[in-house]
Scaffold this motif. Structure first.
Motif, PDB file in Angstrom:
ATOM      1  N   SER A  32       0.828  -1.204   0.000  1.00  0.00           N
ATOM      2  CA  SER A  32       0.000   0.000   0.000  1.00  0.00           C
ATOM      3  C   SER A  32       0.861   1.252   0.000  1.00  0.00           C
ATOM      4  N   GLY A  39      -2.326   7.133  -5.297  1.00  0.00           N
ATOM      5  CA  GLY A  39      -3.659   7.236  -4.709  1.00  0.00           C
ATOM      6  C   GLY A  39      -4.019   8.650  -4.306  1.00  0.00           C
ATOM      7  N   LEU A  64      -9.053  -1.314  -7.903  1.00  0.00           N
ATOM      8  CA  LEU A  64      -7.775  -1.654  -7.273  1.00  0.00           C
ATOM      9  C   LEU A  64      -7.456  -3.093  -7.654  1.00  0.00           C
ATOM     10  N   SER A  70      -5.360  -3.292  -0.167  1.00  0.00           N
ATOM     11  CA  SER A  70      -6.617  -2.708   0.307  1.00  0.00           C
ATOM     12  C   SER A  70      -6.437  -1.672   1.415  1.00  0.00           C
ATOM     13  N   LEU A  73      -6.607   1.590  -0.239  1.00  0.00           N
ATOM     14  CA  LEU A  73      -7.960   1.946  -0.680  1.00  0.00           C
ATOM     15  C   LEU A  73      -8.787   2.452   0.497  1.00  0.00           C
ATOM     16  N   TYR A  74      -8.712   1.770   1.626  1.00  0.00           N
ATOM     17  CA  TYR A  74      -9.515   2.168   2.785  1.00  0.00           C
ATOM     18  C   TYR A  74      -9.009   3.477   3.376  1.00  0.00           C
ATOM     19  N   TYR A  77     -10.598   6.050   1.281  1.00  0.00           N
ATOM     20  CA  TYR A  77     -11.991   6.238   1.668  1.00  0.00           C
ATOM     21  C   TYR A  77     -12.101   7.085   2.934  1.00  0.00           C
ATOM     22  N   PRO A 102     -10.664  -6.122  -1.245  1.00  0.00           N
ATOM     23  CA  PRO A 102     -11.951  -5.410  -1.315  1.00  0.00           C
ATOM     24  C   PRO A 102     -13.023  -6.204  -2.054  1.00  0.00           C
ATOM     25  N   VAL A 109     -17.052  -0.130  -4.082  1.00  0.00           N
ATOM     26  CA  VAL A 109     -16.258  -1.172  -4.735  1.00  0.00           C
ATOM     27  C   VAL A 109     -17.145  -1.867  -5.762  1.00  0.00           C
TER      28      VAL A 109
END
Length: 615
Positions: A32, A39, A64, A70, A73-74, A77, A102, A109
């Motif tokens: 990540s 991102g 993704l 993930s 990604l979170y 968010y 995800p 998603v």
């Protein structure tokens, strides 16, 4: 945001990824951390998305593909205000929406990822929908890792995206040099990736993936590129920003050993919230249902191949519903999807011999609100099984049709014979598996599939076969048809597709010998009609299944499972394809495999004789 603020946002994403993995005591924070600038810049400057309305037709799509990242990604968010800090720290815990990879349990998603090599092919389907179906200028952004560029499905997608000139698709390639067990094939050789992509017709931009200005310029260049897709090939470092893990082997898939120290090294916890750009106003081209579906009708004196009935029924369905789309893998003249292509060319998509890309695109089109029917030879759909498996995880509703099933195709030989497909599709959670034996039955089942949820599979046959049913007959999913029955029946033969006709011929032969036989057409292989099977077992005490398929996982297993609730098990004998076929005439194939009328009759005689000796 200014460049300095973007750099701070990237650090915030790193910190939150570290914290999430630390809370879970598992996860992939280093993967990540490498993509944090990608991102951050995408979220703050380029993504057009309304998190309050994930169904907004103008929303960009973000996939993704490297789903193990993930935590990034979170963290995005959280920065967008879609989730709060409390939820971030539920990462990977029971009941949390924030799963290790995800899934659409989160409304933002679209598809489940994590089986590498799938994000870009699904993104191609979304981009195709935007260009040719929705006609809305949303962009599709796919973040992939360098390891997954070894997957063949990625290159199916690369080639098809270029062929379709998908300039609304951008690949963000995170080249962090390290895979799970060590260095990737090309390491930090950005040109090794870029020249391969350019060879397929892509526009490429090679950058330092930790330079926010370079990332911003590259994403702007991608949005301005016309007539071809763009790949931003970004050199990054795995575990960027934390000395203990940065560009270090052996740190993949592990939380950081000292998260608190790592957070301090990254500058501490930040709480910036980003106002993501809203999407432009967009109008959905609403699906039209005429309410006047006119399916093809076949007379009982006709002979028709179920593949032909499928093609004609699909074309009729396309006339009644504008949300139906057809996808082909260069066998439309054999599967008969060419009928749909001739009548509805704007909703027909050709993927050539790329079954993985075809199924992935079907998932992408489902995400955009369409009802896809994707067709190929049953044997070749096995190549796309991982995409089918992940489509079920994505809670996608996709209709797949496999033609040229079984040894009954004849002289083409074993490479073309679908003999494992029923087992493959029965194993998919929530799936529906249908195997018709005549034209009218096929047409009715095709119409039913359009309204089913989950993965639906229809198995069709090559040869013309007699029409057994009238056009007014109903074929509910989960049902069956009893074609011969009497109170004197000694055995119940359960068949589907080609073997229904062989079973009826065997029953007629046995009737002349004084052996009455019940015949059940089990056209719904999953869900199975347990009630009819249990009633037949009570009446006859013996079931004989016969299938043009391997004996493992197909019709016989479906019948056996109908008695797995603890009730007494009847005598059950299974006929199926146990040999490795070679080229021969269809009738010769059925006989050699022991599933023709003569073989069925012989098996029934043996069963009746044994029952007399051992009642």
């Amino acid at each position: 945001m200014q460049d300095e603020q973007l750099a701070e946002l990237a650090q915030q994403l790193r910190v939150d990824a570290v914290r999430a993995a630390d809370s879970a005591s598992s996860g992939h924070p280093t993967s990540s951390m490498s993509a944090a600038e990608l991102g951050a810049v995408l979220l703050a400057r380029h993504l057009r998305y309304d998190f309050a309305r994930p169904e907004h037709p103008g929303n960009d799509r973000f996939v993704l593909s490297k789903g193990h990242a993930s935590p990034l990604l979170y963290a995005m968010y959280l920065a967008a205000g879609a989730i709060d800090e409390e939820e971030l720290l539920t990462f990977r815990k029971k009941g949390s929406r924030l799963e290790g990879h995800p899934t659409p349990r989160l409304p933002w998603v679209d598809v489940a990822t994590g089986s590498l090599g799938q994000g870009l092919p699904v993104g191609v389907g979304m981009a195709l929908a935007g260009k040719r179906l929705d006609q809305i200028p949303y962009r599709v952004w796919v973040l992939s890792g360098d390891s997954e560029m070894a997957e063949g499905s990625v290159w199916e997608a690369v080639e098809h995206a270029s062929y379709e000139r998908l300039d609304n698709l951008t690949l963000l390639l995170d080249v962090n040099r390290l895979g799970q067990r060590g260095p990737t094939r090309f390491g930090w050789d950005l040109d090794a990736y870029a020249r391969r992509l350019r060879a397929h017709g892509w526009h490429t931009v090679e950058i330092d993936g930790h330079d926010v200005r370079a990332v911003d310029d590259a994403l702007s260049e991608a949005a301005a590129t016309v007539g071809r897709p763009t790949a931003v090939v970004a050199r990054t470092e795995k575990g960027r920003g934390v000395t203990a893990v940065q560009d270090q082997e052996g740190k993949h898939g592990k939380p950081l050993s000292d998260a608190e120290d790592a957070v301090r090294e990254l500058g501490g916890v930040r709480t910036a919230r980003i106002e993501v750009q809203p999407p432009p106003a967009a109008r959905v081209l609403h699906a039209r249902r005429s309410g006047g579906l006119t399916l093809p009708v076949y007379g009982t004196d006709d002979k028709v191949a179920t593949r032909t009935a499928y093609g004609e029924a699909l074309a009729a369905l396309g006339a009644a519903r504008t949300d139906v789309v057809a996808l082909d893998a260069e066998v439309g003249d054999s599967t008969r999807t060419e009928y749909f292509a001739k009548e509805h060319p704007g909703r027909h998509f050709q993927f050539y011999i790329a079954e993985q890309q075809m199924v992935a695109a079907a998932v992408g089109m489902y995400v955009r609100g369409y009802v896809p029917f994707a067709s190929s030879f049953a044997a070749f759909l096995t190549r796309a099984h991982d995409f089918v498996r992940m489509a079920a995880v994505s809670r996608a509703s996709v209709n797949l049709v496999g033609s040229h099933a079984g040894v009954a195709i004849g002289q083409d030989g074993p490479s073309q014979m679908g003999l494992e497909d029923l087992a493959m599709f029965r194993s998919v959670p929530g799936s529906t598996v249908l195997y018709p034996c005549d034209g009218n039955q096929t047409a009715r089942l095709v119409a039913a599939m359009a309204d089913l949820r989950g993965i639906s599979y229809l198995r069709t046959s090559r040869a013309d076969m007699p029409v057994l049913y009238g056009a007014d007959e109903d074929f509910p999913v989960g049902g069956s048809k009893v074609l011969r029955s009497s109170h004197r029946d000694r055995v119940c033969v359960v068949a589907a597709g080609v073997t229904v006709h062989e079973s009826l011929a065997a029953a007629a032969l046995l009737e002349r010998e004084g052996i009455p036989v019940r015949v059940v057409d089990l056209y719904s292989v999953k869900p199975v009609d347990a009630g009819t099977l249990q009633h037949a077992a009570d009446d006859t005490g013996c079931l004989l299944t016969v299938e043009d398929h391997r004996t493992e996982g197909g019709l016989g297993d479906a019948v056996a499972e109908a008695f797995s609730d603890g009730r007494p098990m009847p005598r059950l004998v299974r006929l199926g394809v146990r040999n490795i076929p070679a080229s021969a005439e269809p009738k010769e194939q059925l006989h050699t495999s022991g599933i023709d009328a003569e073989s069925i009759a012989a098996a029934v005689r043996l069963l009746v004789a044994e029952a007399m000796v051992h009642p």
